[in-house]
Scaffold this motif. Sequence first.
Motif, mmCIF file in Angstrom:
data_model
loop_
_atom_site.group_PDB
_atom_site.id
_atom_site.type_symbol
_atom_site.label_atom_id
_atom_site.label_comp_id
_atom_site.label_asym_id
_atom_site.label_seq_id
_atom_site.Cartn_x
_atom_site.Cartn_y
_atom_site.Cartn_z
ATOM 1 N N LEU A 25 45.262 38.599 33.830
ATOM 2 C CA LEU A 25 44.240 39.458 33.216
ATOM 3 C C LEU A 25 44.385 40.886 33.713
ATOM 4 N N LYS A 26 44.098 41.824 32.809
ATOM 5 C CA LYS A 26 44.045 43.233 33.203
ATOM 6 C C LYS A 26 42.815 43.437 34.072
ATOM 7 N N GLU A 27 42.763 44.590 34.701
ATOM 8 C CA GLU A 27 41.643 44.884 35.597
ATOM 9 C C GLU A 27 40.308 44.843 34.856
ATOM 10 N N SER A 28 40.266 45.391 33.652
ATOM 11 C CA SER A 28 39.017 45.397 32.884
ATOM 12 C C SER A 28 38.596 43.975 32.514
ATOM 13 N N GLN A 29 39.570 43.128 32.144
ATOM 14 C CA GLN A 29 39.262 41.748 31.786
ATOM 15 C C GLN A 29 38.776 40.957 33.001
ATOM 16 N N GLU A 38 34.641 47.738 37.162
ATOM 17 C CA GLU A 38 36.052 47.867 37.533
ATOM 18 C C GLU A 38 36.189 48.543 38.893
ATOM 19 N N ARG A 39 35.344 49.513 39.161
ATOM 20 C CA ARG A 39 35.391 50.219 40.441
ATOM 21 C C ARG A 39 35.130 49.263 41.604
ATOM 22 N N THR A 40 34.174 48.361 41.417
ATOM 23 C CA THR A 40 33.867 47.367 42.443
ATOM 24 C C THR A 40 35.050 46.440 42.653
ATOM 25 N N LEU A 41 35.711 46.053 41.558
ATOM 26 C CA LEU A 41 36.884 45.194 41.661
ATOM 27 C C LEU A 41 38.004 45.888 42.430
ATOM 28 N N ARG A 42 38.207 47.180 42.160
ATOM 29 C CA ARG A 42 39.235 47.932 42.894
ATOM 30 C C ARG A 42 38.887 48.013 44.377
ATOM 31 N N LYS A 43 37.593 48.168 44.689
ATOM 32 C CA LYS A 43 37.151 48.223 46.082
ATOM 33 C C LYS A 43 37.426 46.890 46.787
ATOM 34 N N ARG A 57 53.592 49.215 38.317
ATOM 35 C CA ARG A 57 52.352 49.859 38.778
ATOM 36 C C ARG A 57 51.107 49.162 38.241
ATOM 37 N N SER A 58 51.317 48.168 37.415
ATOM 38 C CA SER A 58 50.198 47.471 36.776
ATOM 39 C C SER A 58 49.649 46.390 37.690
ATOM 40 N N VAL A 59 48.348 46.379 37.817
ATOM 41 C CA VAL A 59 47.655 45.370 38.623
ATOM 42 C C VAL A 59 47.113 44.317 37.677
ATOM 43 N N SER A 62 45.325 36.675 38.297
ATOM 44 C CA SER A 62 45.446 35.345 37.703
ATOM 45 C C SER A 62 44.075 34.674 37.729
ATOM 46 N N LEU A 63 43.897 33.728 36.830
ATOM 47 C CA LEU A 63 42.623 33.014 36.769
ATOM 48 C C LEU A 63 42.359 32.247 38.060
ATOM 49 N N SER A 64 43.419 31.695 38.641
ATOM 50 C CA SER A 64 43.232 30.938 39.886
ATOM 51 C C SER A 64 42.812 31.864 41.030
ATOM 52 N N ASP A 65 43.311 33.117 41.040
ATOM 53 C CA ASP A 65 42.892 34.073 42.070
ATOM 54 C C ASP A 65 41.423 34.443 41.904
ATOM 55 N N LEU A 66 40.985 34.597 40.656
ATOM 56 C CA LEU A 66 39.571 34.911 40.409
ATOM 57 C C LEU A 66 38.687 33.737 40.837
#
Length: 116
Positions: A25-29, A38-43, A57-59, A62-66
Motif C-alpha cells: 500500500l502507498k502511504e496514503s492508503q 499521513e503525517r502521523t504515519l510518517r512520524k 524512494r517510494s515507501v 504490506s498488509l502484514s506490517d500494518l
Amino acid sequence: MSSSVRHLHILRSKWSRSVRRVTLLKESQAADRLAIAERTLRKIRGEGRISFVLIGRSVRYSLSDLDAFIQSCRGKVARCPSTSRKAARTSTSTSSEMVVAFTARRASRAAEPPSR
C-alpha cells in the motif's frame, strides 16, 4: 537512516519460478487503513515503530506490517487506581493546628459581637 528502522527487501531468485505476490500500500492508503493522518504515519515510521518497504524512494507498507503494528498497539485494561489498595503514608509529620468542625466555627462567629 536509523538502524532501528526495519527494511523489507523483496528479492527474486533467478532459480525460483514461483514468486509470492505481496500487496503493498502507498502511504496514503496505509494511513487510511489505520485511520490516521499521513503525517502521523510518517512520524511512526521515523520512530521505527512500523515496518515498511523501500522501493527506490517510494515507501510502501504490506498488509502484514500494518496488522503487526495494530497488534503492537493493543493495550491491556488497567485496574482503576482509585479502587486499588491505598498507599502507605510517606510522612509522619502532623499538623499542630486544631481541627474544628465547620458548624462549630460558624456558631462561634454568630455569637460574637460584630467588630468595627
